[in-house]
Design a protein around this motif. Structure first.
Motif, PDB file in Angstrom:
ATOM      1  N   ILE A   1       0.724  -1.111   0.118  1.00 23.59           N
ATOM      2  CA  ILE A   1       0.048   0.127  -0.025  1.00 23.59           C
ATOM      3  C   ILE A   1       0.757   1.232   0.136  1.00 23.59           C
ATOM      4  O   ILE A   1       0.731   2.295  -0.680  1.00 23.59           O
ATOM      5  N   GLY A   2       1.952   1.368   0.854  1.00 25.41           N
ATOM      6  CA  GLY A   2       2.770   2.455   0.750  1.00 25.41           C
ATOM      7  C   GLY A   2       2.283   3.604   1.669  1.00 25.41           C
ATOM      8  O   GLY A   2       2.527   4.621   1.381  1.00 25.41           O
ATOM      9  N   TRP A   3       1.549   3.290   2.742  1.00 23.33           N
ATOM     10  CA  TRP A   3       0.804   4.246   3.525  1.00 23.33           C
ATOM     11  C   TRP A   3       1.790   5.491   4.197  1.00 23.33           C
ATOM     12  O   TRP A   3       1.434   6.645   4.171  1.00 23.33           O
ATOM     13  N   GLU A   4       2.891   5.077   4.609  1.00 21.98           N
ATOM     14  CA  GLU A   4       3.873   6.078   5.208  1.00 21.98           C
ATOM     15  C   GLU A   4       4.188   6.871   4.173  1.00 21.98           C
ATOM     16  O   GLU A   4       4.614   8.063   4.725  1.00 21.98           O
ATOM     17  N   ASN A   5       4.823   6.567   3.157  1.00 18.48           N
ATOM     18  CA  ASN A   5       5.139   7.507   2.014  1.00 18.48           C
ATOM     19  C   ASN A   5       4.130   8.145   1.190  1.00 18.48           C
ATOM     20  O   ASN A   5       4.351   9.371   0.634  1.00 18.48           O
TER      21      ASN A   5
ATOM     22  N   ALA B   1       5.520  12.149  12.091  1.00 19.12           N
ATOM     23  CA  ALA B   1       5.834  12.445  10.772  1.00 19.12           C
ATOM     24  C   ALA B   1       6.013  11.195   9.710  1.00 19.12           C
ATOM     25  O   ALA B   1       5.404  11.472   8.615  1.00 19.12           O
ATOM     26  N   ARG B   2       5.970   9.993  10.198  1.00 24.84           N
ATOM     27  CA  ARG B   2       5.890   9.060   9.404  1.00 24.84           C
ATOM     28  C   ARG B   2       4.573   8.442   9.145  1.00 24.84           C
ATOM     29  O   ARG B   2       4.199   8.086   8.275  1.00 24.84           O
ATOM     30  N   LEU B   3       3.780   8.828  10.294  1.00 28.30           N
ATOM     31  CA  LEU B   3       2.369   8.298  10.196  1.00 28.30           C
ATOM     32  C   LEU B   3       1.771   9.344   9.275  1.00 28.30           C
ATOM     33  O   LEU B   3       0.770   8.635   8.690  1.00 28.30           O
ATOM     34  N   ARG B   4       2.118  10.282   9.255  1.00 30.06           N
ATOM     35  CA  ARG B   4       1.152  11.444   8.487  1.00 30.06           C
ATOM     36  C   ARG B   4       1.735  12.308   8.034  1.00 30.06           C
ATOM     37  O   ARG B   4       1.974  13.514   8.819  1.00 30.06           O
ATOM     38  N   PRO B   5       3.001  12.485   7.030  1.00 26.94           N
ATOM     39  CA  PRO B   5       3.685  13.445   6.850  1.00 26.94           C
ATOM     40  C   PRO B   5       2.886  14.691   6.558  1.00 26.94           C
ATOM     41  O   PRO B   5       3.707  15.809   6.773  1.00 26.94           O
ATOM     42  N   ARG B   6       1.872  14.892   6.293  1.00 24.16           N
ATOM     43  CA  ARG B   6       1.143  16.296   5.781  1.00 24.16           C
ATOM     44  C   ARG B   6       0.590  16.876   6.818  1.00 24.16           C
ATOM     45  O   ARG B   6       0.485  18.058   6.738  1.00 24.16           O
ATOM     46  N   ALA B   7       0.694  16.230   8.121  1.00 23.17           N
ATOM     47  CA  ALA B   7       0.441  17.013   9.446  1.00 23.17           C
ATOM     48  C   ALA B   7       0.569  16.387  10.509  1.00 23.17           C
ATOM     49  O   ALA B   7       0.559  14.931  10.264  1.00 23.17           O
TER      50      ALA B   7
END
Length: 124
Positions: free
Chosen positions: A24-28, A104-110
Motif C-alpha cells: 500500500i505504501g501508507w507511510e510514504n 511525521a512517518r504516520l502522516r507526513p502532511r500534518a
C-alpha cells in the motif's frame, strides 16, 4: 462525516500485515482522507482501526489500494465494520500514548496531534 473502519482478521500474522502495508505504501503516500491507523495483534490474529474523513474516501482507498494489496498477499477481500464516529478525544498528542509512533512517518502532511485540535477531520 468522519468514520472509523474496524478490521478483525483471524490468523493474520505480523508478516501478512507488513506485506500489505508495504504494498500500500501508507507511510510514504498517505491515502486522501486518512486520519489515523492503528493495528494490534494477539494469539487470534490482528485488529486494525482507522479513522477517515469520509466513507467515500475510505471506499476509494479500499477499492484502489487496500483490496488489491490483500489479494496480492493471499488474504482475499477482508470485511470491515464501518461506523460513524460519535466521539473522539485525546488528552494530548497521540504519540504520547504510543511511544513507538513517529508522527511525521504516520502522516507526513500534518502532525498527528493537529488532527484532534478541532475535532477529528472536519466531520465532528
Amino acid at each position: 462525516m468522519t468514520i472509523m473502519a474496524v478490521y478483525l482478521v483471524n490468523a493474520a500474522t505480523k508478516q501478512d500485515y507488513d506485506d500489505v502495508k508495504d504494498a500500500i505504501g501508507w507511510e510514504n503516500d498517505p491515502p486522501d482522507g486518512a486520519l489515523l491507523h492503528f493495528v494490534g495483534f494477539d494469539k487470534e490474529g490482528a485488529c486494525s482501526i482507522e479513522l477517515w474523513e469520509s466513507e467515500a474516501q475510505f471506499e476509494a482507498y479500499r477499492r484502489d489500494r487496500y483490496d488489491p494489496a490483500c489479494e496480492q498477499a493471499g488474504l482475499g477481500r477482508l470485511e470491515a465494520r464501518v461506523l460513524e464516529v460519535h466521539n473522539a478525544a485525546a488528552a494530548g498528542p497521540v504519540e504520547t500514548y504510543v511511544p513507538i509512533l513517529d508522527a511525521a512517518r504516520l502522516r507526513p502532511r500534518a502532525a498527528v496531534g493537529e488532527q484532534f485540535e478541532h475535532g477529528v477531520g472536519g466531520g465532528l
